[in-house]
Design a protein around this motif. Structure first.
Motif, PDB file in Angstrom:
ATOM      1  N   THR A  77       5.845  -2.582  -6.188  1.00 14.91           N
ATOM      2  CA  THR A  77       4.697  -3.758  -6.586  1.00 14.91           C
ATOM      3  C   THR A  77       4.589  -3.402  -8.039  1.00 14.91           C
ATOM      4  OG1 THR A  77       3.276  -1.987  -6.380  1.00 14.91           O
ATOM      5  CG2 THR A  77       3.767  -3.357  -4.176  1.00 14.91           C
ATOM      6  N   THR A 109       1.476   1.011  -8.731  1.00 14.46           N
ATOM      7  CA  THR A 109       1.089   2.148  -7.864  1.00 14.46           C
ATOM      8  C   THR A 109       0.088   3.080  -8.410  1.00 14.46           C
ATOM      9  OG1 THR A 109       2.767   3.189  -9.566  1.00 14.46           O
ATOM     10  CG2 THR A 109       3.550   2.325  -7.171  1.00 14.46           C
ATOM     11  N   ARG A 118       7.587  -8.238  -2.829  1.00 13.42           N
ATOM     12  CA  ARG A 118       6.769  -7.503  -3.684  1.00 13.42           C
ATOM     13  C   ARG A 118       6.273  -6.228  -2.858  1.00 13.42           C
ATOM     14  NH1 ARG A 118       5.912 -12.708  -4.640  1.00 13.42           N
ATOM     15  NH2 ARG A 118       5.533 -13.375  -6.833  1.00 13.42           N
ATOM     16  N   ASP A 119       6.610  -6.296  -1.502  1.00 13.56           N
ATOM     17  CA  ASP A 119       6.547  -5.002  -0.888  1.00 13.56           C
ATOM     18  C   ASP A 119       5.088  -4.632  -0.682  1.00 13.56           C
ATOM     19  OD1 ASP A 119       9.013  -4.126   0.170  1.00 13.56           O
ATOM     20  OD2 ASP A 119       9.541  -3.345  -1.381  1.00 13.56           O
ATOM     21  N   VAL A 120       4.133  -5.917  -0.546  1.00  8.13           N
ATOM     22  CA  VAL A 120       2.610  -5.676  -0.168  1.00  8.13           C
ATOM     23  C   VAL A 120       2.415  -6.167   1.254  1.00  8.13           C
ATOM     24  CG1 VAL A 120       2.431  -5.438  -2.642  1.00  8.13           C
ATOM     25  CG2 VAL A 120       2.259  -7.402  -1.731  1.00  8.13           C
ATOM     26  N   TYR A 147      -2.395  -4.269  -0.102  1.00  8.66           N
ATOM     27  CA  TYR A 147      -1.714  -2.890   0.164  1.00  8.66           C
ATOM     28  C   TYR A 147      -0.620  -2.710  -0.138  1.00  8.66           C
ATOM     29  CZ  TYR A 147      -6.082  -2.555   3.100  1.00  8.66           C
ATOM     30  OH  TYR A 147      -7.440  -2.488   3.601  1.00  8.66           O
ATOM     31  N   ASP A 148      -0.185  -1.395  -0.917  1.00  4.08           N
ATOM     32  CA  ASP A 148       1.386  -1.191  -1.341  1.00  4.08           C
ATOM     33  C   ASP A 148       2.055  -0.745  -0.057  1.00  4.08           C
ATOM     34  OD1 ASP A 148       3.643  -0.065  -2.336  1.00  4.08           O
ATOM     35  OD2 ASP A 148       2.965  -0.023  -4.461  1.00  4.08           O
ATOM     36  N   THR A 158       4.014   2.675  -0.986  1.00  2.25           N
ATOM     37  CA  THR A 158       3.242   4.192  -1.399  1.00  2.25           C
ATOM     38  C   THR A 158       2.301   4.258  -0.023  1.00  2.25           C
ATOM     39  OG1 THR A 158       1.586   3.060  -2.377  1.00  2.25           O
ATOM     40  CG2 THR A 158       3.404   3.810  -3.806  1.00  2.25           C
ATOM     41  N   LEU A 190      -4.143  -1.464  -2.965  1.00  2.00           N
ATOM     42  CA  LEU A 190      -3.918  -1.978  -4.417  1.00  2.00           C
ATOM     43  C   LEU A 190      -5.472  -2.496  -5.096  1.00  2.00           C
ATOM     44  CD1 LEU A 190      -0.619  -3.474  -4.298  1.00  2.00           C
ATOM     45  CD2 LEU A 190      -1.096  -1.436  -5.341  1.00  2.00           C
ATOM     46  N   HIS A 210      -1.433 -10.752  -6.012  1.00  2.00           N
ATOM     47  CA  HIS A 210      -0.472  -9.590  -6.578  1.00  2.00           C
ATOM     48  C   HIS A 210      -0.239  -9.875  -8.061  1.00  2.00           C
ATOM     49  CE1 HIS A 210       2.906  -7.399  -7.728  1.00  2.00           C
ATOM     50  NE2 HIS A 210       2.450  -6.164  -7.078  1.00  2.00           N
TER      51      HIS A 210
END
Length: 335
Positions: A2, A5, A75-77, A104-105, A108, A112, A316
């Motif tokens: 993202t 982090t 985006r992996d969110v 949210y990420d 990790t 966010l 994002h």
């Protein structure tokens, strides 16, 4: 990844982005269109998840609330959007509307940001309409009509000009003087050489328009009928302003999501309470798998219901820009 982090210090903190924080972020219309288009393409590729929205509404219809959960695979969110409007039985000035997006990420596992989603929605929706116009308008489209001057109507023309720069007649149907002035100001700020023509004969204007975007509120008397439309016209429904005949008599029906259309488009049902089948969903059109238009003379109806993956992508993007500028407030929400 993202690239956000460091947005929250730890798993107990959350960065809050207020209305004022987001209002000061400069983002181009082209950037918004590109971000939204990317979200659709990722969804079509099967990398994102966009479940059907949940809706609650009291029996008297004075309010409506939505909850939308989604995951953006590029985006992996993961994010959830909530939307609540109260006073649907009252005038615009007496209504209350609140919407938020919490991101949210998913790499990790950290939160966010949580942000007001009103500006995101006011940009995302007209960007989708503009993409629908780019893909589904008849070749050589030159005229556009926007119905409504509220939040969704005010940026409709600038976004249409972003994806269809050859439009040379910009028509507006509205009844609120301050809204009309706001539409003109928005067009002037982005395209200072373009003029907006306020129309009073809706039937005549609809008959001249290659693209119609209906964004009016539920109390509007505007209702464009199918037999007003010229061959090749594209009608995009965002709010209100189109009669059900434009859907039921269309040569082709496109929806951002057929499932969501069946949930939120019930006011367009026929006398039997039914909606027609959708010929294509818009993510497949953008991906080039399905044609947006079969011929230059088809009358096309497009249903623009927001998909949360587009809110996530644009939210994002705003979070990236806000973090770069040091905006927002860290809250120890879970301490």
């Amino acid at each position: 990844m993202t690239d956000l982090t460091t947005a929250s210090a730890d798993d107990r903190s959350l960065r809050i982005l207020s209305t004022g924080d987001l209002a000061g972020i400069d983002i181009s219309l082209a950037d918004v269109v590109e971000t939204v288009e990317g979200a659709y393409r990722t969804l079509h590729a099967g990398q994102s998840d966009n479940p059907r929205k949940l809706t609650v509404k009291p029996a008297d219809g004075h309010s409506v609330a939505y909850a939308m959960l989604g995951r953006d695979g590029s985006r992996d969110v993961v994010a959830i959007k909530t939307s609540y409007k109260h006073g649907l039985d009252k005038g615009r000035d007496e209504q209350h509307y609140y919407t938020s997006l919490t991101v949210y990420d998913d790499v990790t596992g950290l939160p966010l940001a949580m942000m007001d989603c009103s500006r995101i929605g006011s940009l995302r929706t007209p960007a989708v309409s503009a993409l629908l116009a780019r893909e589904c308008a008849a070749p050589g489209a030159r005229s556009a009509l926007v119905i409504g001057t509220g939040t969704q109507g005010r940026l409709a023309l600038p976004f249409l000009l972003t994806t269809l720069p050859d439009l040379d007649r910009l028509m507006l149907s509205g009844t609120h003087p301050e809204g009309i002035a706001a539409v003109r100001e928005q067009v002037r700020s982005y395209f200072p050489d373009r003029e907006v023509e306020v129309v009073t004969d809706l039937r005549a204007a609809a008959g001249d328009a290659d693209v119609i975007v209906a964004t009016a509120g539920g109390h509007t008397p505007a209702a464009v009928e199918a037999d007003w439309l010229k061959p090749g016209a594209l009608s995009v429904l965002v709010g209100h302003g189109l009669a059900p005949s434009t859907l039921h008599r269309a040569d082709r029906v496109i929806a951002t999501s057929e499932a969501q259309m069946n949930v939120t488009g019930t006011d367009m049902a026929n006398a039997d309470g039914k909606l027609p089948a959708v010929d294509a969903e818009f993510p497949s059109v953008l991906a080039g798998v399905t044609a947006g238009r079969g011929s230059a003379t088809e009358r096309i109806f497009a249903y623009n219901s927001g998909l949360v993956v587009t809110d996530i992508a644009l939210g994002h993007r705003f979070a990236q820009l806000a973090l770069a500028q040091g905006l927002g407030t860290e809250m120890a929400l879970w301490r």
